[in-house]
Design an enzyme around this catalytic site. Structure first.
Site, short mmCIF file in Angstrom:
data_model
loop_
_atom_site.label_atom_id
_atom_site.label_comp_id
_atom_site.label_asym_id
_atom_site.label_seq_id
_atom_site.Cartn_x
_atom_site.Cartn_y
_atom_site.Cartn_z
N CYS A 8 -15.06 3.26 -4.93
CA CYS A 8 -14.05 3.21 -5.14
C CYS A 8 -14.46 1.99 -6.28
CB CYS A 8 -12.94 3.43 -3.86
SG CYS A 8 -11.16 3.66 -4.25
N ASP A 130 -8.67 3.34 7.55
CA ASP A 130 -8.55 3.02 6.61
C ASP A 130 -8.32 1.74 7.40
OD1 ASP A 130 -9.72 0.70 4.90
OD2 ASP A 130 -8.04 1.94 3.36
O1 LIG Z 1 -9.40 -1.56 -3.42
C1 LIG Z 1 -8.32 -1.19 -3.40
O2 LIG Z 1 -8.02 -2.98 -4.20
C2 LIG Z 1 -6.98 -0.70 -2.76
C3 LIG Z 1 -5.79 -0.75 -3.20
C4 LIG Z 1 -4.80 -0.59 -2.89
C5 LIG Z 1 -5.22 1.33 -2.51
C6 LIG Z 1 -6.79 1.04 -2.04
C7 LIG Z 1 -7.27 0.35 -2.80
N1 LIG Z 1 -8.38 1.30 -1.86
C8 LIG Z 1 -9.46 1.45 -0.13
O3 LIG Z 1 -9.87 0.50 0.36
C9 LIG Z 1 -11.30 2.06 0.63
C10 LIG Z 1 -12.76 1.08 0.04
O4 LIG Z 1 -12.01 -0.45 1.03
P1 LIG Z 1 -13.00 -1.43 0.83
O5 LIG Z 1 -13.04 -2.08 0.18
O6 LIG Z 1 -15.05 -0.59 1.17
O7 LIG Z 1 -13.22 -2.53 2.29
C11 LIG Z 1 -10.98 2.64 -0.31
O8 LIG Z 1 -10.43 3.88 0.49
C12 LIG Z 1 -10.21 2.76 -1.85
O9 LIG Z 1 -9.68 3.60 -2.34
#
Ligand SMILES: O=C(O)c1ccccc1N[C@@H]1O[C@H](COP(=O)(O)O)[C@@H](O)[C@H]1O
Length: 203
Positions: A8, A130
């Protein structure tokens, strides 16, 4: 079923080249979320998706976005999946799912087992568990997942250091990575390749 992998937070042409080489199952784009450093303007999305390998499913990530705006962006860009990563309620999830014609993932921030239990009522195609607001690189207490009753994406601080445990202990539908496959705030080709390779070797 084999656990799938989503990478992502793509936003540059190079990122598309990296995922086309590594071939994850899904890739995500953070759209209209100015508080995220991974934010991208939907205007640039169509051009990126034209370069994306058709075997990789592009997911649009939205945070408390207006329903009609989501539907328009999906229609105009060619996104194949929607991820709602804010405080969207059941009614909004249902409307988008019925109207957009693509599957919907509803993200849930997990602080307790009750958060996982309550999420079972969401009319989404998939849940995504998450830590906090998303993209933080932090994990939550995975023991809460013992209450999960349906297929889910597991996000929050997943990387090659903990992917084996996540997959073998919980068998998520997919693991979802962003922070761990970056260097100095941008996607890293080798880290993406290593993560996808590790996932494929596990399942
Ligand atoms: O990645 C971002 O900045 C974000 C912003 C707003 C909503 C979702 C976002 N990312 C989501 O977070 C997880 C990955 O997190 P990690 O960095 O691996 O801890 C994934 O679901 C992204 O879609």
């Amino acid at each position: 079923m084999k656990t799938k992998i989503k990478i992502c937070g793509l936003r540059r042409k190079e990122d598309i080249v990296y995922v086309n080489a590594a071939r994850p199952d899904y890739c995500g784009f953070i759209l209209n979320v100015p508080q995220s450093r991974r934010n991208m303007d939907p205007e640039g999305l169509k051009g990126l998706l034209e370069e994306l390998d058709p075997g990789i499913v592009p997911v649009g990530v939205f945070v408390n976005e207006d329903t009609n705006t989501i539907l328009r962006i999906v229609r105009e860009s060619g996104l194949k999946m929607i991820q709602l990563h804010g405080q969207e309620g059941e009614e909004m999830v249902r409307t988008i799912r019925e109207t957009a014609g693509v599957p919907v993932i509803k993200a849930v921030s997990v602080k307790s087992r009750e958060d996982v239990e309550r999420a079972a009522g969401f009319p989404a195609d998939y849940l995504l568990f998450d830590c906090g607001t998303g993209g933080t690189g932090r994990s939550f207490d995975w023991s809460c997942l013992e209450e999960a009753k349906q297929p889910y994406f597991l996000a929050g601080g997943i990387g090659i250091h903990n992917m084996k445990e996540a997959v073998e202990r919980f068998h998520p539908f997919a693991v979802d990575l962003s922070s761990s496959v970056e260097t100095d705030g941008v996607k890293d080709e080798k880290k993406i390749a290593d993560a996808v390779h590790m996932l494929r070797s596990l399942t």
